[in-house]
Write a protein that holds these residues in place. Structure first.
Motif, PDB file in Angstrom:
ATOM      1  N   GLY A   1       0.809  -1.214   0.000  1.00  0.00           N
ATOM      2  CA  GLY A   1       0.000   0.000   0.000  1.00  0.00           C
ATOM      3  C   GLY A   1       0.837   1.256   0.000  1.00  0.00           C
ATOM      4  O   GLY A   1       0.473   2.264  -0.609  1.00  0.00           O
ATOM      5  N   GLY A   2       1.994   1.199   0.654  1.00  0.00           N
ATOM      6  CA  GLY A   2       2.876   2.363   0.686  1.00  0.00           C
ATOM      7  C   GLY A   2       3.478   2.680  -0.664  1.00  0.00           C
ATOM      8  O   GLY A   2       3.868   3.818  -0.929  1.00  0.00           O
ATOM      9  N   ARG A   3       3.573   1.653  -1.528  1.00  0.00           N
ATOM     10  CA  ARG A   3       4.116   1.897  -2.864  1.00  0.00           C
ATOM     11  C   ARG A   3       3.045   2.405  -3.825  1.00  0.00           C
ATOM     12  O   ARG A   3       3.344   2.868  -4.908  1.00  0.00           O
ATOM     13  CB  ARG A   3       4.740   0.607  -3.409  1.00  0.00           C
ATOM     14  N   VAL A   4       1.770   2.263  -3.448  1.00  0.00           N
ATOM     15  CA  VAL A   4       0.675   2.765  -4.268  1.00  0.00           C
ATOM     16  C   VAL A   4       0.264   4.156  -3.810  1.00  0.00           C
ATOM     17  O   VAL A   4       0.056   5.067  -4.619  1.00  0.00           O
ATOM     18  CB  VAL A   4      -0.533   1.814  -4.207  1.00  0.00           C
ATOM     19  N   LEU A   5       0.151   4.330  -2.512  1.00  0.00           N
ATOM     20  CA  LEU A   5      -0.199   5.636  -1.952  1.00  0.00           C
ATOM     21  C   LEU A   5       1.072   6.352  -1.509  1.00  0.00           C
ATOM     22  O   LEU A   5       1.636   6.051  -0.465  1.00  0.00           O
ATOM     23  CB  LEU A   5      -1.136   5.460  -0.748  1.00  0.00           C
ATOM     24  N   ASP A   6       1.551   7.243  -2.324  1.00  0.00           N
ATOM     25  CA  ASP A   6       2.729   8.036  -1.945  1.00  0.00           C
ATOM     26  C   ASP A   6       2.307   9.488  -1.764  1.00  0.00           C
ATOM     27  O   ASP A   6       1.119   9.823  -1.766  1.00  0.00           O
ATOM     28  CB  ASP A   6       3.833   7.894  -2.992  1.00  0.00           C
ATOM     29  N   GLN A   7       3.274  10.376  -1.616  1.00  0.00           N
ATOM     30  CA  GLN A   7       2.953  11.773  -1.367  1.00  0.00           C
ATOM     31  C   GLN A   7       2.293  12.453  -2.558  1.00  0.00           C
ATOM     32  O   GLN A   7       1.664  13.503  -2.417  1.00  0.00           O
ATOM     33  CB  GLN A   7       4.236  12.525  -1.003  1.00  0.00           C
ATOM     34  N   TYR A   8       2.407  11.842  -3.766  1.00  0.00           N
ATOM     35  CA  TYR A   8       1.794  12.432  -4.948  1.00  0.00           C
ATOM     36  C   TYR A   8       0.417  11.827  -5.239  1.00  0.00           C
ATOM     37  O   TYR A   8      -0.353  12.378  -6.002  1.00  0.00           O
ATOM     38  CB  TYR A   8       2.703  12.226  -6.170  1.00  0.00           C
ATOM     39  N   ARG A   9       0.137  10.662  -4.652  1.00  0.00           N
ATOM     40  CA  ARG A   9      -1.153  10.012  -4.863  1.00  0.00           C
ATOM     41  C   ARG A   9      -1.705   9.584  -3.508  1.00  0.00           C
ATOM     42  O   ARG A   9      -1.731   8.414  -3.168  1.00  0.00           O
ATOM     43  CB  ARG A   9      -1.014   8.795  -5.781  1.00  0.00           C
TER      44      ARG A   9
ATOM     45  N   SER B   1      -4.797  10.657  -2.311  1.00  0.00           N
ATOM     46  CA  SER B   1      -6.246  10.887  -2.214  1.00  0.00           C
ATOM     47  C   SER B   1      -7.050   9.837  -2.974  1.00  0.00           C
ATOM     48  O   SER B   1      -8.219  10.060  -3.291  1.00  0.00           O
ATOM     49  CB  SER B   1      -6.593  12.288  -2.759  1.00  0.00           C
ATOM     50  N   LEU B   2      -6.412   8.700  -3.266  1.00  0.00           N
ATOM     51  CA  LEU B   2      -7.130   7.665  -3.993  1.00  0.00           C
ATOM     52  C   LEU B   2      -8.160   6.995  -3.088  1.00  0.00           C
ATOM     53  O   LEU B   2      -7.939   6.824  -1.891  1.00  0.00           O
ATOM     54  CB  LEU B   2      -6.150   6.601  -4.502  1.00  0.00           C
ATOM     55  N   LYS B   3      -9.274   6.610  -3.670  1.00  0.00           N
ATOM     56  CA  LYS B   3     -10.295   5.906  -2.910  1.00  0.00           C
ATOM     57  C   LYS B   3      -9.842   4.480  -2.604  1.00  0.00           C
ATOM     58  O   LYS B   3      -8.976   3.931  -3.283  1.00  0.00           O
ATOM     59  CB  LYS B   3     -11.605   5.869  -3.703  1.00  0.00           C
ATOM     60  N   LEU B   4     -10.447   3.895  -1.586  1.00  0.00           N
ATOM     61  CA  LEU B   4     -10.091   2.543  -1.170  1.00  0.00           C
ATOM     62  C   LEU B   4     -10.257   1.551  -2.314  1.00  0.00           C
ATOM     63  O   LEU B   4      -9.396   0.692  -2.538  1.00  0.00           O
ATOM     64  CB  LEU B   4     -10.949   2.128   0.024  1.00  0.00           C
TER      65      LEU B   4
ATOM     66  N   VAL C   1      -7.351   1.851  -4.801  1.00  0.00           N
ATOM     67  CA  VAL C   1      -6.114   1.261  -4.291  1.00  0.00           C
ATOM     68  C   VAL C   1      -6.171  -0.261  -4.386  1.00  0.00           C
ATOM     69  O   VAL C   1      -5.213  -0.913  -4.833  1.00  0.00           O
ATOM     70  CB  VAL C   1      -5.875   1.696  -2.824  1.00  0.00           C
ATOM     71  N   GLN C   2      -7.297  -0.855  -3.996  1.00  0.00           N
ATOM     72  CA  GLN C   2      -7.442  -2.300  -4.078  1.00  0.00           C
ATOM     73  C   GLN C   2      -7.338  -2.785  -5.517  1.00  0.00           C
ATOM     74  O   GLN C   2      -6.712  -3.807  -5.796  1.00  0.00           O
ATOM     75  CB  GLN C   2      -8.787  -2.720  -3.482  1.00  0.00           C
ATOM     76  N   ALA C   3      -7.953  -2.020  -6.447  1.00  0.00           N
ATOM     77  CA  ALA C   3      -7.906  -2.398  -7.860  1.00  0.00           C
ATOM     78  C   ALA C   3      -6.483  -2.342  -8.396  1.00  0.00           C
ATOM     79  O   ALA C   3      -6.050  -3.230  -9.143  1.00  0.00           O
ATOM     80  CB  ALA C   3      -8.819  -1.477  -8.675  1.00  0.00           C
ATOM     81  N   LEU C   4      -5.715  -1.315  -8.013  1.00  0.00           N
ATOM     82  CA  LEU C   4      -4.341  -1.181  -8.479  1.00  0.00           C
ATOM     83  C   LEU C   4      -3.465  -2.315  -7.949  1.00  0.00           C
ATOM     84  O   LEU C   4      -2.646  -2.882  -8.684  1.00  0.00           O
ATOM     85  CB  LEU C   4      -3.770   0.170  -8.034  1.00  0.00           C
ATOM     86  N   ILE C   5      -3.616  -2.652  -6.676  1.00  0.00           N
ATOM     87  CA  ILE C   5      -2.801  -3.723  -6.084  1.00  0.00           C
ATOM     88  C   ILE C   5      -3.143  -5.070  -6.706  1.00  0.00           C
ATOM     89  O   ILE C   5      -2.253  -5.852  -7.069  1.00  0.00           O
ATOM     90  CB  ILE C   5      -3.003  -3.761  -4.554  1.00  0.00           C
ATOM     91  N   CYS C   6      -4.442  -5.348  -6.865  1.00  0.00           N
ATOM     92  CA  CYS C   6      -4.855  -6.619  -7.454  1.00  0.00           C
ATOM     93  C   CYS C   6      -4.419  -6.729  -8.909  1.00  0.00           C
ATOM     94  O   CYS C   6      -3.926  -7.774  -9.350  1.00  0.00           O
ATOM     95  CB  CYS C   6      -6.376  -6.779  -7.351  1.00  0.00           C
ATOM     96  N   MET C   7      -4.578  -5.647  -9.659  1.00  0.00           N
ATOM     97  CA  MET C   7      -4.203  -5.676 -11.070  1.00  0.00           C
ATOM     98  C   MET C   7      -2.704  -5.911 -11.240  1.00  0.00           C
ATOM     99  O   MET C   7      -2.262  -6.693 -12.074  1.00  0.00           O
ATOM    100  CB  MET C   7      -4.603  -4.360 -11.748  1.00  0.00           C
ATOM    101  N   GLY C   8      -1.907  -5.235 -10.398  1.00  0.00           N
ATOM    102  CA  GLY C   8      -0.459  -5.427 -10.461  1.00  0.00           C
ATOM    103  C   GLY C   8      -0.069  -6.860 -10.137  1.00  0.00           C
ATOM    104  O   GLY C   8       0.803  -7.448 -10.784  1.00  0.00           O
ATOM    105  N   ASP C   9      -0.725  -7.440  -9.141  1.00  0.00           N
ATOM    106  CA  ASP C   9      -0.424  -8.825  -8.762  1.00  0.00           C
ATOM    107  C   ASP C   9      -0.821  -9.785  -9.869  1.00  0.00           C
ATOM    108  O   ASP C   9      -0.087 -10.729 -10.188  1.00  0.00           O
ATOM    109  CB  ASP C   9      -1.168  -9.160  -7.468  1.00  0.00           C
ATOM    110  N   TRP C  10      -1.982  -9.564 -10.483  1.00  0.00           N
ATOM    111  CA  TRP C  10      -2.440 -10.448 -11.565  1.00  0.00           C
ATOM    112  C   TRP C  10      -1.518 -10.365 -12.781  1.00  0.00           C
ATOM    113  O   TRP C  10      -1.192 -11.376 -13.391  1.00  0.00           O
ATOM    114  CB  TRP C  10      -3.865 -10.076 -11.965  1.00  0.00           C
ATOM    115  N   LEU C  11      -1.110  -9.151 -13.123  1.00  0.00           N
ATOM    116  CA  LEU C  11      -0.236  -8.975 -14.282  1.00  0.00           C
ATOM    117  C   LEU C  11       1.118  -9.635 -14.049  1.00  0.00           C
ATOM    118  O   LEU C  11       1.679 -10.273 -14.951  1.00  0.00           O
ATOM    119  CB  LEU C  11      -0.051  -7.487 -14.588  1.00  0.00           C
ATOM    120  N   ARG C  12       1.672  -9.479 -12.839  1.00  0.00           N
ATOM    121  CA  ARG C  12       2.965 -10.112 -12.540  1.00  0.00           C
ATOM    122  C   ARG C  12       2.843 -11.632 -12.625  1.00  0.00           C
ATOM    123  O   ARG C  12       3.759 -12.315 -13.081  1.00  0.00           O
ATOM    124  CB  ARG C  12       3.460  -9.686 -11.154  1.00  0.00           C
TER     125      ARG C  12
END
Length: 230
Positions: A187-195, A197-200, A203-214
């Motif tokens: 989560g710390g790599r998705v929510l940084d000082q520049y991002r 204000s993302l909704k929960l 964030v969940q979609a970004l983490i899941c998508m990254g895991d699926w793609l890898r």
């Protein structure tokens, strides 16, 4: 590590000091789940706890941690026994020894120690008392690492009706070697000082998508990223 921490060489002293700090972080408090899981492995039982804890904890803490494991084990069994409506063991003659060793095994130190140390069991025995009183199971050398504790409990379910259910639940809990902080560092790599204000849901979609793609592309995170702390 304790001996090397007082080494005269600075690099060795610094390295072992950091290793001791990491060791104390994970083993400073008794891990009851792992300890109870070890006790419910018929190859080890309470003998392994009493054999290993003196090497892990100082003399002042060793006995208290051993007692903590024993009390927690009996408390957990009492919960299962109350559900089953069972107070004492069924004195079955089912033999719980399987595949006794015919040759020498490498775990000589533990085996020799376990032969001379056993728990004091009360007269009004429960299934847990009987299990702890019996000797440890000794598979042969070639079958030792392939020994299936869950299968052993399945085979001996008629003898240990209540305890086998408890063992099944405890031993089926998946254990991970990933540091707990690493599991939450994504989560710390998705929510940084520049991002920030993302909704929960985003964030969940970004983490899941990254895991699926890898997974689909066969990409693995580098060790430095995997071990990153938040």
């Amino acid at each position: 590590m304790n001996e090397k921490s007082s080494d005269t060489r600075d690099f060795m002293k610094k390295m072992t000091t950091k290793m001791n700090e990491k060791f104390a972080k994970h083993w400073g408090e008794c891990n009851l789940l792992m300890a109870i899981g070890a006790v419910l492995d018929p190859r080890y039982k309470m003998q392994l706890i009493k054999f290993c804890f003196p090497h892990i904890y100082c003399a002042e803490e060793c006995d208290s941690h051993i007692n903590e494991v024993r009390e927690s084990l009996h408390a957990l069994y009492s919960v299962y026994a109350s559900i089953e409506g069972q107070t004492s063991a069924n004195t079955s003659n089912v033999n719980s020894d399987i595949d006794v060793s015919k040759g020498k095994r490498k775990r000589v130190a533990f085996d020799a120690w376990a032969e001379n140390h056993s728990d004091v069991i009360p007269e009004n025995k429960t299934e847990l008392d009987i299990y702890l009183e019996e000797g440890i199971c000794k598979p042969s050398d070639e079958n030792y690492d392939e020994f299936d504790a869950l299968n052993w409990w399945k085979v001996n379910a008629m003898k240990f009706r209540c305890l086998s259910k408890m063992a099944r639940d405890v031993l089926s809990i998946p254990i991970t070697t990933v540091a707990s902080e690493a599991a939450f560092s994504a989560g710390g790599r998705v929510l940084d000082q520049y991002r920030s204000s993302l909704k929960l849901e985003t964030v969940q979609a970004l983490i899941c998508m990254g895991d699926w793609l890898r997974h689909d592309l066969g990409v693995k995170l580098s060790p430095t990223v995997e071990d990153e702390s938040p």
